[in-house]
Scaffold this motif. Structure first.
Motif, PDB file in Angstrom:
ATOM      1  N   VAL A 139      60.477   4.543   8.239  1.00 26.10           N
ATOM      2  CA  VAL A 139      61.615   3.964   7.523  1.00 26.10           C
ATOM      3  C   VAL A 139      62.816   3.860   8.458  1.00 26.10           C
ATOM      4  O   VAL A 139      63.142   4.807   9.177  1.00 26.10           O
ATOM      5  CB  VAL A 139      61.975   4.803   6.280  1.00 26.10           C
ATOM      6  CG1 VAL A 139      63.243   4.283   5.619  1.00 26.10           C
ATOM      7  CG2 VAL A 139      60.815   4.785   5.294  1.00 26.10           C
ATOM      8  N   PRO A 145      64.007   2.070   0.959  1.00 26.60           N
ATOM      9  CA  PRO A 145      63.908   3.461   0.480  1.00 26.60           C
ATOM     10  C   PRO A 145      65.192   4.261   0.648  1.00 26.60           C
ATOM     11  O   PRO A 145      65.420   5.231  -0.087  1.00 26.60           O
ATOM     12  CB  PRO A 145      62.775   4.041   1.339  1.00 26.60           C
ATOM     13  CG  PRO A 145      61.938   2.863   1.706  1.00 26.60           C
ATOM     14  CD  PRO A 145      62.915   1.742   1.914  1.00 26.60           C
ATOM     15  N   MET A 146      66.028   3.867   1.596  1.00 28.20           N
ATOM     16  CA  MET A 146      67.282   4.595   1.816  1.00 28.20           C
ATOM     17  C   MET A 146      68.285   4.381   0.683  1.00 28.20           C
ATOM     18  O   MET A 146      69.304   5.068   0.607  1.00 28.20           O
ATOM     19  CB  MET A 146      67.908   4.169   3.143  1.00 28.20           C
ATOM     20  CG  MET A 146      67.151   4.636   4.359  1.00 28.20           C
ATOM     21  SD  MET A 146      67.015   6.444   4.394  1.00 28.20           S
ATOM     22  CE  MET A 146      66.318   6.686   6.031  1.00 28.20           C
ATOM     23  N   VAL A 180      68.188  13.719   4.615  1.00 29.59           N
ATOM     24  CA  VAL A 180      67.175  12.666   4.496  1.00 29.59           C
ATOM     25  C   VAL A 180      67.331  11.702   5.663  1.00 29.59           C
ATOM     26  O   VAL A 180      68.453  11.260   5.953  1.00 29.59           O
ATOM     27  CB  VAL A 180      67.330  11.886   3.166  1.00 29.59           C
ATOM     28  CG1 VAL A 180      66.241  10.820   3.045  1.00 29.59           C
ATOM     29  CG2 VAL A 180      67.289  12.832   1.971  1.00 29.59           C
ATOM     30  N   GLY A 188      64.935   8.596   8.269  1.00 29.00           N
ATOM     31  CA  GLY A 188      63.702   7.879   8.569  1.00 29.00           C
ATOM     32  C   GLY A 188      63.333   8.003  10.034  1.00 29.00           C
ATOM     33  O   GLY A 188      64.212   8.058  10.911  1.00 29.00           O
ATOM     34  N   THR A 189      62.048   8.012  10.301  1.00 27.40           N
ATOM     35  CA  THR A 189      61.595   8.169  11.688  1.00 27.40           C
ATOM     36  C   THR A 189      61.770   6.895  12.507  1.00 27.40           C
ATOM     37  O   THR A 189      61.699   6.938  13.736  1.00 27.40           O
ATOM     38  CB  THR A 189      60.117   8.588  11.730  1.00 27.40           C
ATOM     39  OG1 THR A 189      59.312   7.550  11.131  1.00 27.40           O
ATOM     40  CG2 THR A 189      59.890   9.886  10.979  1.00 27.40           C
ATOM     41  N   LEU A 249      61.210  10.445   6.213  1.00 24.43           N
ATOM     42  CA  LEU A 249      60.539   9.254   5.702  1.00 24.43           C
ATOM     43  C   LEU A 249      59.871   8.520   6.864  1.00 24.43           C
ATOM     44  O   LEU A 249      60.542   7.841   7.643  1.00 24.43           O
ATOM     45  CB  LEU A 249      61.558   8.341   5.012  1.00 24.43           C
ATOM     46  CG  LEU A 249      62.355   8.993   3.870  1.00 24.43           C
ATOM     47  CD1 LEU A 249      63.375   8.009   3.301  1.00 24.43           C
ATOM     48  CD2 LEU A 249      61.429   9.501   2.781  1.00 24.43           C
ATOM     49  N   ARG A 299      72.408  11.486   4.140  1.00 28.25           N
ATOM     50  CA  ARG A 299      71.389  10.480   4.463  1.00 28.25           C
ATOM     51  C   ARG A 299      71.679   9.892   5.830  1.00 28.25           C
ATOM     52  O   ARG A 299      72.719   9.336   6.073  1.00 28.25           O
ATOM     53  CB  ARG A 299      71.399   9.389   3.391  1.00 28.25           C
ATOM     54  CG  ARG A 299      70.172   8.519   3.408  1.00 28.25           C
ATOM     55  CD  ARG A 299      70.297   7.376   4.388  1.00 28.25           C
ATOM     56  NE  ARG A 299      71.024   6.253   3.838  1.00 28.25           N
ATOM     57  CZ  ARG A 299      71.322   5.170   4.530  1.00 28.25           C
ATOM     58  NH1 ARG A 299      70.997   5.075   5.817  1.00 28.25           N
ATOM     59  NH2 ARG A 299      71.988   4.179   3.968  1.00 28.25           N
ATOM     60  N   VAL A 320      64.043  15.900   4.222  1.00 25.62           N
ATOM     61  CA  VAL A 320      63.178  14.825   3.753  1.00 25.62           C
ATOM     62  C   VAL A 320      63.017  13.806   4.873  1.00 25.62           C
ATOM     63  O   VAL A 320      63.963  13.092   5.215  1.00 25.62           O
ATOM     64  CB  VAL A 320      63.756  14.152   2.488  1.00 25.62           C
ATOM     65  CG1 VAL A 320      62.821  13.040   2.010  1.00 25.62           C
ATOM     66  CG2 VAL A 320      63.987  15.176   1.393  1.00 25.62           C
ATOM     67  N   PRO A 363      63.492   7.732  -2.904  1.00 21.19           N
ATOM     68  CA  PRO A 363      63.592   8.986  -2.145  1.00 21.19           C
ATOM     69  C   PRO A 363      64.954   9.662  -2.277  1.00 21.19           C
ATOM     70  O   PRO A 363      65.041  10.895  -2.344  1.00 21.19           O
ATOM     71  CB  PRO A 363      63.318   8.551  -0.704  1.00 21.19           C
ATOM     72  CG  PRO A 363      62.495   7.307  -0.832  1.00 21.19           C
ATOM     73  CD  PRO A 363      63.052   6.608  -2.039  1.00 21.19           C
TER      74      PRO A 363
END
Length: 278
Positions: free
Chosen positions: A253, A259-260, A221, A223-224, A250, A179, A248, A264
Motif C-alpha cells: 500500500v 486503504p489509507m 499505520v 504501507g510498505t 499494510l 498514519r 498496522v 484499515p
C-alpha cells in the motif's frame, strides 16, 4: 586565457548558480511542504448528511472553516468517541469526506479540520500556525461540542502526524493514531532532496521525539509501498512510542492509496477506542 583561468571561471559560475538555486529553494521551502487546495468546499450537509459547518477561532485571531460529522445511529463500536482528524499537507476537507462517512457508520463523530490557507481559510500554513489551528479544533470540541477529553481520539495523516503529536503533548487524548508518520521533517526532506541543507528548514515537526514523551496509547499505520514517507521512518516512530498499542503494516500500500482512507484506518480506530474504554 589559460586553461586554469577558464576552469576557475567555470567553477565560479557553477558556484554562483548553485547559490542562487539554493537561496530560491530556501526562500520558497514552504511551497514544497504545504500543498493546499485553497478552494472553499461546499456546505457540509451537501456532502455528508447530518454534517454541519463550524467555525474554529485560533489564538492569533483567524476564523477557520471545518466540518462536524456526527455518528450515524445510536450504536456502533465507536459510539461515544470523537475523532479530531489532522490532515496531511495536500487537498482540503472535501477529500476526507469518505473517511468521515465510514467513521460515522462505525459510530464515531468526526471533526474534519482544514488548516490556515486550506479550504478557503485565511492565513498561510507554518508549523506554529498549524499547532494553533489544532488547538482551536480541540478547544471547539471540548468547549462547544462538550466532548469529554477522555473520549477524544486524534488521527494524524502524514504531515498531520506532526500536528497531532504536538497537540497530544499539550492536551493528551484518549488515544492517538498516526498514519504514515515520519521521524521529523528534515528526515523526510533529506530523502527527497538530498542536496539541500536541511538544517535550514524553518519547520521541523519532530514526530518521533514527541511520541517518545507521550503517555497515551498510540497506533501507527503505514504501507510498505510508501514512496513519500519511507516505511522505515514510520517503523522508527512506532519503536519510539512508550505505549504502542498496535503497529498496522499494510503490504503493497502506498502513501495515498484508498486503504489509507478506508477500512484499515476505521478498524484501527475501533481497536484504539476499545483500548481507551478499558
Amino acid at each position: 586565457m589559460t586553461l586554469g583561468t577558464a576552469v576557475a571561471r567555470v567553477l565560479v559560475v557553477v558556484v554562483a548558480v548553485a547559490a542562487v538555486v539554493g537561496i530560491a529553494l530556501w526562500a520558497g521551502q514552504r511551497r514544497l511542504i504545504y500543498l493546499p487546495d485553497t478552494s472553499p468546499p461546499p456546505p457540509a450537509a451537501e456532502v455528508l448528511p447530518g454534517a454541519r459547518d463550524v467555525r474554529l477561532t485560533t489564538e492569533d485571531g483567524l476564523e477557520l472553516g471545518a466540518w462536524f460529522v456526527p455518528a450515524t445511529g445510536p450504536t456502533g463500536p465507536g459510539t461515544g468517541f470523537t475523532v479530531l482528524l489532522a490532515p496531511g499537507n495536500g487537498g482540503n476537507r472535501l477529500d476526507r469526506a469518505p473517511l468521515a462517512a465510514a467513521l460515522s457508520l462505525a459510530g464515531f463523530t468526526t471533526l474534519l479540520v482544514d488548516y490556515r490557507g486550506y479550504g478557503g481559510n485565511p492565513g498561510r500554513p507554518t508549523e506554529d500556525g498549524l499547532a494553533l489551528d489544532a488547538r482551536a479544533a480541540r478547544n471547539h470540541l471540548v468547549e462547544i461540542e462538550n466532548v469529554p477529553p477522555d473520549r477524544l481520539l486524534y488521527l494524524g495523516e502524514s504531515l498531520g502526524t506532526g500536528v497531532a503529536t504536538g497537540l497530544a503533548a499539550a492536551y493528551p487524548p484518549a488515544g492517538l493514531l498516526l498514519r504514515s508518520p515520519f521521524v521529523d521533517l528534515p528526515s523526510v526532506a533529506r530523502h527527497h532532496y538530498p542536496f539541500l541543507p536541511t538544517v535550514l528548514l524553518w519547520d521541523r515537526f519532530p514526530v518521533a521525539a514527541t511520541v517518545a514523551r507521550l503517555d497515551v496509547p498510540v497506533t501507527v499505520v503505514f504501507g510498505t509501498a510508501d514512496t513519500i514517507v519511507p516505511p522505515a521512518q514510520s517503523e522508527r516512530v512506532a519503536d519510539a512510542a512508550p505505549h504502542l498499542l498496535e503497529r498496522v503494516v499494510l503490504p503493497g500500500v502506498g502513501h495515498n492509496d484508498p486503504p489509507m482512507f478506508g477500512r484499515p484506518i476505521v478498524e484501527a480506530l475501533i481497536r484504539l477506542a476499545a483500548a481507551a474504554r478499558s
